[in-house]
Design a protein around this motif. Structure first.
Motif, PDB file in Angstrom:
ATOM      1  N   UNK A 131      35.087  58.152 -58.989  1.00 30.09           N
ATOM      2  CA  UNK A 131      33.880  57.347 -59.168  1.00 30.09           C
ATOM      3  C   UNK A 131      32.621  58.190 -58.974  1.00 30.09           C
ATOM      4  N   UNK A 132      31.624  57.954 -59.824  1.00 35.82           N
ATOM      5  CA  UNK A 132      30.307  58.569 -59.644  1.00 35.82           C
ATOM      6  C   UNK A 132      29.630  57.913 -58.441  1.00 35.82           C
ATOM      7  N   UNK A 155      36.187  57.366 -76.994  1.00 33.50           N
ATOM      8  CA  UNK A 155      34.920  57.981 -76.587  1.00 33.50           C
ATOM      9  C   UNK A 155      34.815  58.080 -75.083  1.00 33.50           C
ATOM     10  N   UNK A 156      33.727  57.531 -74.535  1.00 33.59           N
ATOM     11  CA  UNK A 156      33.525  57.594 -73.089  1.00 33.59           C
ATOM     12  C   UNK A 156      33.994  56.329 -72.370  1.00 33.59           C
ATOM     13  N   UNK A 157      34.898  55.576 -73.023  1.00 35.30           N
ATOM     14  CA  UNK A 157      35.410  54.341 -72.422  1.00 35.30           C
ATOM     15  C   UNK A 157      36.928  54.302 -72.518  1.00 35.30           C
ATOM     16  N   UNK A 179      33.720  52.684 -68.175  1.00 31.24           N
ATOM     17  CA  UNK A 179      32.854  53.663 -68.843  1.00 31.24           C
ATOM     18  C   UNK A 179      32.776  54.904 -67.963  1.00 31.24           C
ATOM     19  N   UNK A 180      32.880  56.068 -68.591  1.00 29.76           N
ATOM     20  CA  UNK A 180      32.902  57.348 -67.890  1.00 29.76           C
ATOM     21  C   UNK A 180      31.689  58.179 -68.316  1.00 29.76           C
ATOM     22  N   UNK A 205      32.945  62.854 -66.704  1.00 29.74           N
ATOM     23  CA  UNK A 205      34.253  62.835 -66.068  1.00 29.74           C
ATOM     24  C   UNK A 205      34.383  61.899 -64.883  1.00 29.74           C
ATOM     25  N   UNK A 206      33.369  61.089 -64.597  1.00 28.13           N
ATOM     26  CA  UNK A 206      33.387  60.159 -63.459  1.00 28.13           C
ATOM     27  C   UNK A 206      33.201  58.729 -63.949  1.00 28.13           C
ATOM     28  N   UNK A 207      33.828  57.788 -63.282  1.00 29.15           N
ATOM     29  CA  UNK A 207      33.674  56.371 -63.610  1.00 29.15           C
ATOM     30  C   UNK A 207      32.279  55.917 -63.194  1.00 29.15           C
TER      31      UNK A 207
END
Length: 117
Positions: A4-5, A48-50, A89-90, A93-95
């Motif tokens: 996680x971000x 993509x980023x999801x 959504x990422x 590289x972090x959620x």
């Protein structure tokens, strides 16, 4: 939690949890109530980023568990089994967004707090 971000947001039927520290605390409370919890990922789709995944949760309620109204449910010894999905959504590289969907009424029914009709 390293996935996680710092500014991640997690939404679920129990509420919205903002920031990695808050998400960690929510998960800690969940695992305190269900220390034998197992999470199993079924299907997984990425674009993509999801990504989205279907998961199952199985655990026995042997510890205190916080309810959405802020009260604590003492251990019931009841086993809970639910299925759900999440849309994530990422960023870098972090959620950053984690939207969980599951039937909270099924959880309450299995814990004996509601009756199925």
């Amino acid at each position: 939690m390293e996935l996680y971000a710092e500014d991640a947001v997690q939404t679920m039927p129990d509420g919205t949890f903002e920031g990695r520290r808050t998400i960690h605390e929510r998960l800690r409370r969940e695992l305190e109530g269900f220390p034998d919890a197992t999470y199993t990922v079924g299907g997984f789709v990425e674009q993509g980023n999801m990504f989205a995944d279907e998961w199952s949760f199985v655990g026995t309620h042997t510890g205190p568990f916080p309810l959405p109204d802020g009260t604590q449910l003492p251990p019931t010894g009841k086993r809970v089994e639910i299925r759900g999905m999440e849309l994530v959504q990422v960023r870098d590289g972090k959620i950053v967004i984690d939207n969980l969907y599951y039937d909270s009424m099924a959880v309450l029914t299995q814990l004996g707090l509601a009756t199925a009709r």
